[in-house]
Design an enzyme around this catalytic site. Structure first.
Site, PDB file in Angstrom:
ATOM      1  N   LYS A  69       0.803  -1.226   0.000  1.00 37.83           N
ATOM      2  CA  LYS A  69       0.000   0.000   0.000  1.00 37.83           C
ATOM      3  C   LYS A  69       0.841   1.284   0.000  1.00 37.83           C
ATOM      4  O   LYS A  69       0.440   2.288  -0.560  1.00 37.83           O
ATOM      5  CB  LYS A  69      -0.959   0.002   1.203  1.00 37.83           C
ATOM      6  CG  LYS A  69      -2.038  -1.060   1.085  1.00 37.83           C
ATOM      7  CD  LYS A  69      -2.946  -1.126   2.298  1.00 37.83           C
ATOM      8  CE  LYS A  69      -4.058  -0.128   2.174  1.00 37.83           C
ATOM      9  NZ  LYS A  69      -5.187  -0.437   3.089  1.00 37.83           N
ATOM     10  N   ASN A  90      -4.927   2.233  -1.761  1.00 37.68           N
ATOM     11  CA  ASN A  90      -5.601   0.928  -1.783  1.00 37.68           C
ATOM     12  C   ASN A  90      -6.320   0.684  -3.109  1.00 37.68           C
ATOM     13  O   ASN A  90      -6.851  -0.387  -3.336  1.00 37.68           O
ATOM     14  CB  ASN A  90      -6.604   0.811  -0.621  1.00 37.68           C
ATOM     15  CG  ASN A  90      -7.826   1.698  -0.815  1.00 37.68           C
ATOM     16  OD1 ASN A  90      -7.789   2.678  -1.549  1.00 37.68           O
ATOM     17  ND2 ASN A  90      -8.914   1.350  -0.155  1.00 37.68           N
ATOM     18  N   ASP A 106     -10.060   4.268   1.856  1.00 36.67           N
ATOM     19  CA  ASP A 106     -10.345   3.709   3.184  1.00 36.67           C
ATOM     20  C   ASP A 106     -11.128   4.694   4.059  1.00 36.67           C
ATOM     21  O   ASP A 106     -12.080   4.309   4.739  1.00 36.67           O
ATOM     22  CB  ASP A 106      -9.046   3.304   3.898  1.00 36.67           C
ATOM     23  CG  ASP A 106      -8.482   1.988   3.376  1.00 36.67           C
ATOM     24  OD1 ASP A 106      -9.281   1.157   2.885  1.00 36.67           O
ATOM     25  OD2 ASP A 106      -7.256   1.793   3.459  1.00 36.67           O
ATOM     26  N   ALA A 133      -2.630   3.803  15.851  1.00 43.68           N
ATOM     27  CA  ALA A 133      -2.021   4.880  15.056  1.00 43.68           C
ATOM     28  C   ALA A 133      -1.318   4.319  13.824  1.00 43.68           C
ATOM     29  O   ALA A 133      -0.334   4.871  13.346  1.00 43.68           O
ATOM     30  CB  ALA A 133      -1.028   5.662  15.927  1.00 43.68           C
ATOM     31  N   ALA A 136      -4.495   2.297   9.003  1.00 37.20           N
ATOM     32  CA  ALA A 136      -5.946   2.508   9.018  1.00 37.20           C
ATOM     33  C   ALA A 136      -6.289   3.763   9.803  1.00 37.20           C
ATOM     34  O   ALA A 136      -7.169   4.540   9.413  1.00 37.20           O
ATOM     35  CB  ALA A 136      -6.647   1.293   9.621  1.00 37.20           C
ATOM     36  N   ALA A 160       4.997   6.934  20.592  1.00 35.78           N
ATOM     37  CA  ALA A 160       5.708   7.735  19.575  1.00 35.78           C
ATOM     38  C   ALA A 160       4.953   7.782  18.251  1.00 35.78           C
ATOM     39  O   ALA A 160       4.961   8.803  17.552  1.00 35.78           O
ATOM     40  CB  ALA A 160       7.114   7.174  19.361  1.00 35.78           C
ATOM     41  N   ILE A 221     -13.050  -1.405  13.158  1.00 32.90           N
ATOM     42  CA  ILE A 221     -12.763  -1.746  11.757  1.00 32.90           C
ATOM     43  C   ILE A 221     -12.568  -3.256  11.573  1.00 32.90           C
ATOM     44  O   ILE A 221     -12.533  -3.745  10.453  1.00 32.90           O
ATOM     45  CB  ILE A 221     -11.560  -0.959  11.180  1.00 32.90           C
ATOM     46  CG1 ILE A 221     -10.238  -1.426  11.787  1.00 32.90           C
ATOM     47  CG2 ILE A 221     -11.751   0.537  11.339  1.00 32.90           C
ATOM     48  CD1 ILE A 221      -9.033  -0.986  10.974  1.00 32.90           C
ATOM     49  N   GLN A 251     -15.476   1.038   0.876  1.00 34.90           N
ATOM     50  CA  GLN A 251     -14.210   1.480   0.276  1.00 34.90           C
ATOM     51  C   GLN A 251     -14.026   0.893  -1.112  1.00 34.90           C
ATOM     52  O   GLN A 251     -13.280   1.422  -1.926  1.00 34.90           O
ATOM     53  CB  GLN A 251     -13.006   1.159   1.183  1.00 34.90           C
ATOM     54  CG  GLN A 251     -12.735  -0.316   1.470  1.00 34.90           C
ATOM     55  CD  GLN A 251     -12.004  -1.056   0.362  1.00 34.90           C
ATOM     56  OE1 GLN A 251     -11.214  -0.467  -0.369  1.00 34.90           O
ATOM     57  NE2 GLN A 251     -12.288  -2.342   0.216  1.00 34.90           N
TER      58      GLN A 251
END
Length: 277
Positions: A69, A90, A106, A133, A136, A160, A221, A251
């Site tokens: 991706k 995607n 997405d 994070a 997605a 982080a 999701i 999507q």
């Protein structure tokens, strides 16, 4: 050349688990369209060659899944703003002028699923609490900001990564430590799990959910199982819940329209076709 049957497919490695062939096959059959949609296991070393060869074989476009991706962005001639912002694509379109067009649907799929599941959902109703994070999450955060959510509370097991998204997306993002993730729920209007936690074969999403109240919308999701531990608990507490399957279905719609010339409906029959077997 004009009477060629259009071909599309999904490339990744692995792809055997993908529900996309079943989904696109259902739409092609439902609308009586000529075309085929094929899963193709393409390893990283062959990606560039595959993208050059497939249009010559009659392919009009592709869906892209892990691990390609991010890499396809560097191979595309045209990249949409949202794909560039998310840092991944995607959906690919092989244009008639020979150019490769990369998009990311997405975030569109996430919002369309939310609006279909909760017709009265209002982005401005309050903060969104987002777990995770990764890729997605980037797509979902982009789309939440785009539709007008004013505050996004974000927690990730590696802090982080969440901080990096805050740096990128700005002050609308408030980062919480993973151990404090349950606190993000208090006063939120929308709660979103973007991680794979809760998926069949993965650990559960172990976050205190005491803050859930009946006025909240909770979505995940993950779609295997359809009702994750998060959704089951949210339902018990009176929340409105939206499962993850609709995001997968929505999507896919823009790509299908570009490749086969018909905007498909995401309806009960579509869900049933993808879930059977």
């Amino acid at each position: 050349m004009t009477d060629r049957i259009p071909l599309a497919g999904v490339i990744g490695s692995p792809v055997a688990h993908s529900k996309s062939p079943k989904l696109h096959g259902h739409w092609l059959q439902s609308y009586g369209l000529k075309g085929h949609y094929i899963p193709m296991d393409v390893v990283q070393e062959d990606l560039k060659e595959a993208l050059q060869l497939l249009p010559r074989l009659g392919f009009v476009g592709l869906n892209v899944t892990i691990p390609h991706k991010e890499k396809v962005l560097g191979l595309a001639d045209l990249v949409t703003d949202r794909a560039a912002l998310i840092g991944a694509a995607n959906t690919l379109i092989f244009r008639s002028d020979g150019k490769l067009h990369a998009d990311n649907t997405d975030g569109y799929g996430f919002i369309a699923n939310l609006r279909q599941g909760v017709p009265g959902w209002r982005p401005e109703a309050g903060p969104a609490a987002v777990f995770g994070a990764g890729g997605a999450a980037r797509a979902i955060i982009t789309s939440l900001i785009e539709v007008g959510v004013r505050e996004i509370r974000l927690a990730n097991r590696t802090r982080a990564r969440a901080e990096a998204l805050r740096t990128e997306f700005g002050p609308k993002i408030a980062v919480y430590d993973w151990v404090q993730a349950g606190n993000m729920i208090d006063g939120a209007a929308t709660v979103v799990n973007t991680t794979s936690l809760g998926m069949t074969g993965k650990p559960e999403l172990r976050i205190p959910l005491d803050g859930l109240t009946p006025d909240m919308v909770v979505t995940d999701i993950v779609y295997a199982p359809l009702k994750t531990g998060l959704l089951a608990e949210a339902e018990k507490r009176g929340c409105t819940v939206v499962d993850g399957l609709g995001m997968l279905l929505h999507q896919a719609a823009p790509g299908f329209e570009r490749w086969f010339g018909q905007r498909p409906e995401v309806d009960a029959a579509t869900r049933a076709a993808v879930l059977e077997g």
